[in-house]
Design a protein around this motif. Structure first.
Motif, PDB file in Angstrom:
ATOM      1  N   ALA A  48       0.827  -1.211   0.000  1.00 34.00           N
ATOM      2  CA  ALA A  48       0.000   0.000   0.000  1.00 34.00           C
ATOM      3  C   ALA A  48       0.860   1.259   0.000  1.00 34.00           C
ATOM      4  O   ALA A  48       0.391   2.340  -0.385  1.00 34.00           O
ATOM      5  CB  ALA A  48      -0.929  -0.008   1.204  1.00 34.00           C
ATOM      6  N   ALA A  49       2.113   1.145   0.421  1.00 32.98           N
ATOM      7  CA  ALA A  49       3.076   2.253   0.394  1.00 32.98           C
ATOM      8  C   ALA A  49       2.521   3.509   1.059  1.00 32.98           C
ATOM      9  O   ALA A  49       2.656   4.621   0.542  1.00 32.98           O
ATOM     10  CB  ALA A  49       3.508   2.559  -1.038  1.00 32.98           C
ATOM     11  N   GLY A  50       1.823   3.338   2.199  1.00 33.70           N
ATOM     12  CA  GLY A  50       1.316   4.484   2.941  1.00 33.70           C
ATOM     13  C   GLY A  50      -0.071   4.922   2.546  1.00 33.70           C
ATOM     14  O   GLY A  50      -0.705   5.718   3.251  1.00 33.70           O
ATOM     15  N   GLU A  55     -10.478  -2.051  -1.594  1.00 27.52           N
ATOM     16  CA  GLU A  55     -11.537  -2.836  -0.971  1.00 27.52           C
ATOM     17  C   GLU A  55     -11.132  -4.278  -0.768  1.00 27.52           C
ATOM     18  O   GLU A  55     -11.356  -4.861   0.304  1.00 27.52           O
ATOM     19  CB  GLU A  55     -12.803  -2.751  -1.811  1.00 27.52           C
ATOM     20  CG  GLU A  55     -13.999  -3.468  -1.153  1.00 27.52           C
ATOM     21  CD  GLU A  55     -15.279  -3.323  -1.976  1.00 27.52           C
ATOM     22  OE1 GLU A  55     -16.265  -3.955  -1.595  1.00 27.52           O
ATOM     23  OE2 GLU A  55     -15.268  -2.556  -2.960  1.00 27.52           O
ATOM     24  N   ALA A  56     -10.506  -4.885  -1.780  1.00 29.27           N
ATOM     25  CA  ALA A  56     -10.123  -6.301  -1.667  1.00 29.27           C
ATOM     26  C   ALA A  56      -9.044  -6.488  -0.611  1.00 29.27           C
ATOM     27  O   ALA A  56      -9.087  -7.422   0.205  1.00 29.27           O
ATOM     28  CB  ALA A  56      -9.634  -6.814  -3.021  1.00 29.27           C
ATOM     29  N   ALA A  57      -8.024  -5.565  -0.631  1.00 31.45           N
ATOM     30  CA  ALA A  57      -6.938  -5.668   0.346  1.00 31.45           C
ATOM     31  C   ALA A  57      -7.458  -5.435   1.770  1.00 31.45           C
ATOM     32  O   ALA A  57      -7.019  -6.091   2.720  1.00 31.45           O
ATOM     33  CB  ALA A  57      -5.837  -4.668   0.003  1.00 31.45           C
ATOM     34  N   TRP A  61      -7.162  -7.829   4.979  1.00 29.68           N
ATOM     35  CA  TRP A  61      -6.583  -7.310   6.222  1.00 29.68           C
ATOM     36  C   TRP A  61      -7.512  -7.585   7.420  1.00 29.68           C
ATOM     37  O   TRP A  61      -7.075  -8.041   8.470  1.00 29.68           O
ATOM     38  CB  TRP A  61      -6.320  -5.807   6.082  1.00 29.68           C
ATOM     39  CG  TRP A  61      -5.719  -5.188   7.332  1.00 29.68           C
ATOM     40  CD1 TRP A  61      -6.372  -4.793   8.431  1.00 29.68           C
ATOM     41  CD2 TRP A  61      -4.336  -4.928   7.570  1.00 29.68           C
ATOM     42  NE1 TRP A  61      -5.517  -4.292   9.368  1.00 29.68           N
ATOM     43  CE2 TRP A  61      -4.238  -4.358   8.865  1.00 29.68           C
ATOM     44  CE3 TRP A  61      -3.173  -5.100   6.818  1.00 29.68           C
ATOM     45  CZ2 TRP A  61      -3.018  -3.963   9.407  1.00 29.68           C
ATOM     46  CZ3 TRP A  61      -1.952  -4.709   7.354  1.00 29.68           C
ATOM     47  CH2 TRP A  61      -1.884  -4.149   8.635  1.00 29.68           C
ATOM     48  N   ASP A  62      -8.800  -7.304   7.234  1.00 30.12           N
ATOM     49  CA  ASP A  62      -9.761  -7.521   8.315  1.00 30.12           C
ATOM     50  C   ASP A  62      -9.840  -8.987   8.698  1.00 30.12           C
ATOM     51  O   ASP A  62      -9.950  -9.333   9.885  1.00 30.12           O
ATOM     52  CB  ASP A  62     -11.144  -7.006   7.906  1.00 30.12           C
ATOM     53  CG  ASP A  62     -11.180  -5.488   7.766  1.00 30.12           C
ATOM     54  OD1 ASP A  62     -10.260  -4.823   8.290  1.00 30.12           O
ATOM     55  OD2 ASP A  62     -12.121  -4.964   7.120  1.00 30.12           O
ATOM     56  N   ASP A  63      -9.823  -9.859   7.655  1.00 24.67           N
ATOM     57  CA  ASP A  63      -9.875 -11.293   7.947  1.00 24.67           C
ATOM     58  C   ASP A  63      -8.636 -11.748   8.731  1.00 24.67           C
ATOM     59  O   ASP A  63      -8.721 -12.534   9.686  1.00 24.67           O
ATOM     60  CB  ASP A  63      -9.992 -12.092   6.648  1.00 24.67           C
ATOM     61  CG  ASP A  63     -11.347 -11.915   5.981  1.00 24.67           C
ATOM     62  OD1 ASP A  63     -12.261 -11.375   6.654  1.00 24.67           O
ATOM     63  OD2 ASP A  63     -11.489 -12.295   4.805  1.00 24.67           O
TER      64      ASP A  63
END
Length: 494
Positions: A48-50, A55-57, A61-63
């Motif tokens: 993500a570089a900051g 949405e997919a990422a 992340w949440d999972d």
């Protein structure tokens, strides 16, 4: 961008549903999975570089975050389970020895090692000794480790196990409050057991009789320097013995010398003496009007204080000036009777001056002056006179003017009002002592006994006073074992 390595069956079909993760079989597997989750989350963050995650990422992340919380909870549960298994294996294994009740066996039949281990366990336990100060516990532990010709830690240990037995403690509370106590069967056996041990320890007729005071409230065993207001007892060498006479060795020391190469050695062997300090019966009557509590720590603390107060006051007087045949040798009285070293007289009768103090300090051999146990001793009246010497001599206006424990020439200077007051005119009274107080020995025979007196009567009209009392007795002796360790300043006779 990596996809989550979570098992497919754990991915919820409904984004709003709570994930149902498969549990790990071992702690190692769960820990390894936590490491993999951290790696995946690190990759997402770097890619993500900051910037914000798409949405997919964000979903991945949440999972991962949800699984991380699950795995961390799982690790804690697995750790608790493993710790429990290890604990059960340790305590059920052949190397585990269940805690032994120290009072389970008759202390007369135990071997020496068992006596030591069990008596130490009693002293260390909060139930047995929570009324004791730390230095009192240390004193008892030191005695239990002592094994000399004068002191048998094993005998003290056997007496401790017998008198600190809960059945004897409850019996002793009854003994202390009633002339005709009614014992349970267990209490009766405990009293008999203590009586037999006490009889085995008795050497003289005057050492038997009465009921033995439990060891952990007995002032002849637990009284310490910190617990006494008697400065001589606090400063002197105190030995707790299990026979009737302390016997030791003393010497003026070996004389060393230098020799030329191959020169014949001289005979520098010291003169060895064997001083003896016999013990004498000290007894006291302790009236009381308090109710005896049923809680042992409270009862123990009250009894220990009552027994120690009068005993300590008697010793304060007798260790100063006793001269009787059936008494300890009082320090000041014994010093006054010495001819070698001789007493030092005042330069002028009835007048204490600075040169008298300098001369006394100078007369004490250097090896005793430099010891930390060296001290001064006089009455308050004499000390006040010495304080006033500071008006003409600055050496008496520093330490000795302070409000705390005074010092003179860097050595402690307590007061003892059993000594003579400031002199007037001629006389021979001892005024000021200085020396290494370890040269004076107090020998206390371990074990105090008491008998209950159910009713006290007024001396004038013979009517009851509403008080009761204890008649207590112990054995104690004292004497100078190193006469050269002291110097005594006395008044001038002419």
């Amino acid at each position: 961008m990596p996809r989550s390595t979570r098992p497919a069956s754990a991915v919820p079909a409904d984004p709003d549903a709570q994930p149902d993760f498969e549990r790990s079989e071992t702690l190692a597997a769960a820990t390894e999975r936590i490491g993999a989750i951290h790696e995946d989350m690190g990759v997402l963050d770097r890619e993500a570089a900051g910037a914000d995650l798409d949405e997919a990422a964000q979903q991945i992340w949440d999972d991962l975050e949800a699984e991380l919380r699950f795995r961390e909870t799982e690790v804690r549960a697995l750790q608790r389970s493993e710790n429990l298994r290890a604990s059960r294996a340790r305590y059920s294994g052949p190397q585990f020895t269940p805690r032994t009740d120290p009072f389970a066996d008759d202390p007369r039949t135990l071997n020496s090692r068992a006596v030591y281990d069990r008596s130490m366990a009693v002293v260390d336990s909060s139930e047995g000794s929570r009324h004791l100060e730390p230095e009192q516990k240390e004193m008892v532990q030191k005695l239990l480790r002592t094994q000399t010709g004068d002191t048998s830690g094993e005998l003290i240990g056997r007496l401790l196990l017998a008198t600190e037995n809960p059945h004897y403690r409850t019996a002793f509370q009854k003994i202390a409050a009633s002339q005709a106590p009614v014992f349970s069967a267990e209490e009766g056996r405990a009293v008999e057991q203590v009586a037999l041990i006490k009889r085995a320890m008795s050497i003289g007729v005057d050492a038997s009789g009465g009921f033995a005071v439990p060891v952990l409230i007995d002032p002849t065993i637990i009284m310490t320097a910190q617990g006494s207001e008697n400065d001589i007892l606090r400063l002197a060498r105190v030995e707790t013995i299990t026979n009737d006479t302390w016997r030791g060795l003393s010497s003026a020391g070996v004389t060393w010398s230098f020799k030329a190469e191959a020169a014949t050695a001289t005979d520098d062997s010291p003169t060895i003496a064997q001083p003896e300090v016999p013990t004498h019966r000290a007894d006291g009557f302790i009236p009381f009007s308090i109710e005896i509590g049923q809680d042992w720590p409270g009862f123990a603390e009250q009894m220990s204080t009552l027994l120690a107060e009068g005993y300590d006051e008697l010793l304060a007087q007798k260790l100063t000036n006793a001269t009787g045949a059936d008494e300890p040798d009082g320090l000041i009285a014994a010093l006054d009777a010495l001819t070698n070293p001789a007493n030092i007289e005042l330069a002028a009768a009835g007048v204490i001056s600075a040169p008298d103090i300098y001369g006394l300090w100078n007369a004490l051999p250097q090896r005793y002056r430099r010891r930390s146990s060296a001290a001064w001793l006089s009455s308050t009246d004499v000390q006040n006179t010495i304080r006033q010497l500071g008006s003409s001599d600055p050496n008496f206006s520093v330490d000795i003017t302070q409000a705390a424990i005074p010092f003179l020439f860097g050595r402690e200077y307590p007061m003892n009002d059993f000594m003579a007051a400031d002199p007037v005119g001629t006389g021979t009274q001892p005024l000021l002592a200085v020396g290494d107080f370890k040269g004076y020995l107090v020998a206390q025979r371990a074990g105090m006994s008491i008998e209950f007196i159910p009713q006290l009567f007024d001396a004038a009209n013979g009517r009851p006073t509403g008080q009761r009392g204890w008649f207590a007795w112990a054995r104690v002796g004292a004497g100078i074992v190193d006469p050269n360790a002291f110097r005594l300043l006395v008044n001038r006779s002419a």
